[in-house]
Design a protein around this motif. Structure first.
Motif, PDB file in Angstrom:
ATOM      1  N   THR A 164       0.831  -1.209   0.000  1.00  0.00           N
ATOM      2  CA  THR A 164       0.000   0.000   0.000  1.00  0.00           C
ATOM      3  C   THR A 164       0.862   1.254   0.000  1.00  0.00           C
ATOM      4  O   THR A 164       0.587   2.222  -0.727  1.00  0.00           O
ATOM      5  N   LEU A 165       1.918   1.256   0.799  1.00  0.00           N
ATOM      6  CA  LEU A 165       2.799   2.422   0.881  1.00  0.00           C
ATOM      7  C   LEU A 165       3.474   2.694  -0.457  1.00  0.00           C
ATOM      8  O   LEU A 165       3.593   3.854  -0.879  1.00  0.00           O
ATOM      9  N   MET A 166       3.897   1.652  -1.142  1.00  0.00           N
ATOM     10  CA  MET A 166       4.592   1.826  -2.410  1.00  0.00           C
ATOM     11  C   MET A 166       3.647   2.276  -3.515  1.00  0.00           C
ATOM     12  O   MET A 166       4.021   3.066  -4.381  1.00  0.00           O
ATOM     13  N   VAL A 167       2.419   1.782  -3.492  1.00  0.00           N
ATOM     14  CA  VAL A 167       1.474   2.106  -4.567  1.00  0.00           C
ATOM     15  C   VAL A 167       0.731   3.404  -4.294  1.00  0.00           C
ATOM     16  O   VAL A 167       0.567   4.236  -5.190  1.00  0.00           O
ATOM     17  N   ALA A 168       0.258   3.576  -3.050  1.00  0.00           N
ATOM     18  CA  ALA A 168      -0.591   4.721  -2.729  1.00  0.00           C
ATOM     19  C   ALA A 168       0.142   5.837  -1.998  1.00  0.00           C
ATOM     20  O   ALA A 168      -0.369   6.956  -1.898  1.00  0.00           O
ATOM     21  N   GLY A 169       1.306   5.554  -1.437  1.00  0.00           N
ATOM     22  CA  GLY A 169       2.028   6.570  -0.706  1.00  0.00           C
ATOM     23  C   GLY A 169       1.423   6.827   0.665  1.00  0.00           C
ATOM     24  O   GLY A 169       0.616   6.048   1.173  1.00  0.00           O
ATOM     25  N   SER A 170       1.809   7.942   1.263  1.00  0.00           N
ATOM     26  CA  SER A 170       1.333   8.298   2.602  1.00  0.00           C
ATOM     27  C   SER A 170       0.864   9.749   2.594  1.00  0.00           C
ATOM     28  O   SER A 170       1.571  10.649   3.046  1.00  0.00           O
TER      29      SER A 170
END
Length: 223
Positions: A164-170
């Protein structure tokens, strides 16, 4: 505290959509592999189970390559539908759904394989259509195993981090889920926020796991 509730709401939305996608695809695929024999079935089973064992960052990298605008598929989505999944909550849904999928697929296949074929044959003798047999015989006999898998998939999607972090970021309020918010809070030294987020996440996951345990086929059989 407001940050915690925003992250929780986003996490529940992402996990909810991801679980519905996993339920539909996992149940259909589990039924197919349980009932149809074809060359390469074991290989397909292995590939579909791969997200369960792949490091989340590796899975996230694959999704970046697949969905990025420089890829053929990502460019097609952008040019045809105007859809860009990278750094969006919809991208987080895709990542969470892929990670959670095996947790529905494997129990669904096992549940369908455990259904007594004689009951289905009896329905065929009575002239019941295959579609009606699925919804009136097969699915009612397999639903507890499927539901247990769905609950586990929801818990997994709720806690998804790496992909999720890699695809959607923070992005706070947009793509920052509970697990990512915990990481950001710890990095920023906000221990009170981190403690609140961890407590909320733990309570939700424990509740889901208790419900899944009560629906486990083995426990049901022992009652």
């Amino acid at each position: 505290m407001e940050q915690a509730w925003i992250a929780l709401a986003l996490s529940l939305k992402v996990a909810g959509f991801a679980t519905v996608i996993s339920l539909i695809l996992g149940t259909a695929t589990g039924f197919l592999l349980a009932r149809v024999r074809f060359p390469g079935r074991d290989l397909l089973d292995t590939l579909l189970t791969l997200p369960m064992v792949l490091p989340p960052t590796v899975l996230g990298y694959y999704l970046l390559v697949l969905l990025g605008r420089r890829s053929a598929f990502g460019a097609w989505l952008q040019d045809t539908f105007g859809i860009s999944l990278i750094f969006t909550w919809q991208g987080a849904v895709v990542a969470a759904a892929i990670v959670a999928f095996p947790l529905v697929f494997k129990p669904a296949r096992a549940a369908f394989e455990g259904v007594d074929g004689q009951l289905e044959n009896a329905a065929r003798v009575l002239g019941v259509s295959e579609l009606a047999i699925f919804f009136r015989v097969t699915l009612p006999l397999a639903w507890r195993g499927i539901l247990a898998g769905v609950l586990l998939a929801f818990a997994r999607a709720l806690g998804e981090f790496g992909a999720t972090l890699m695809v959607a970021g923070s992005i706070p309020g947009k793509t920052q889920t509970l697990s990512i918010a915990v990481y950001e809070a710890v990095q920023a030294g906000q221990d009170d926020v981190a403690n609140t987020l961890v407590l909320i996440t733990s309570l939700v996951c424990v509740t889901v796991l208790l419900a899944a345990g009560r629906l486990a086929p083995g426990r049901i059989a022992n009652r």
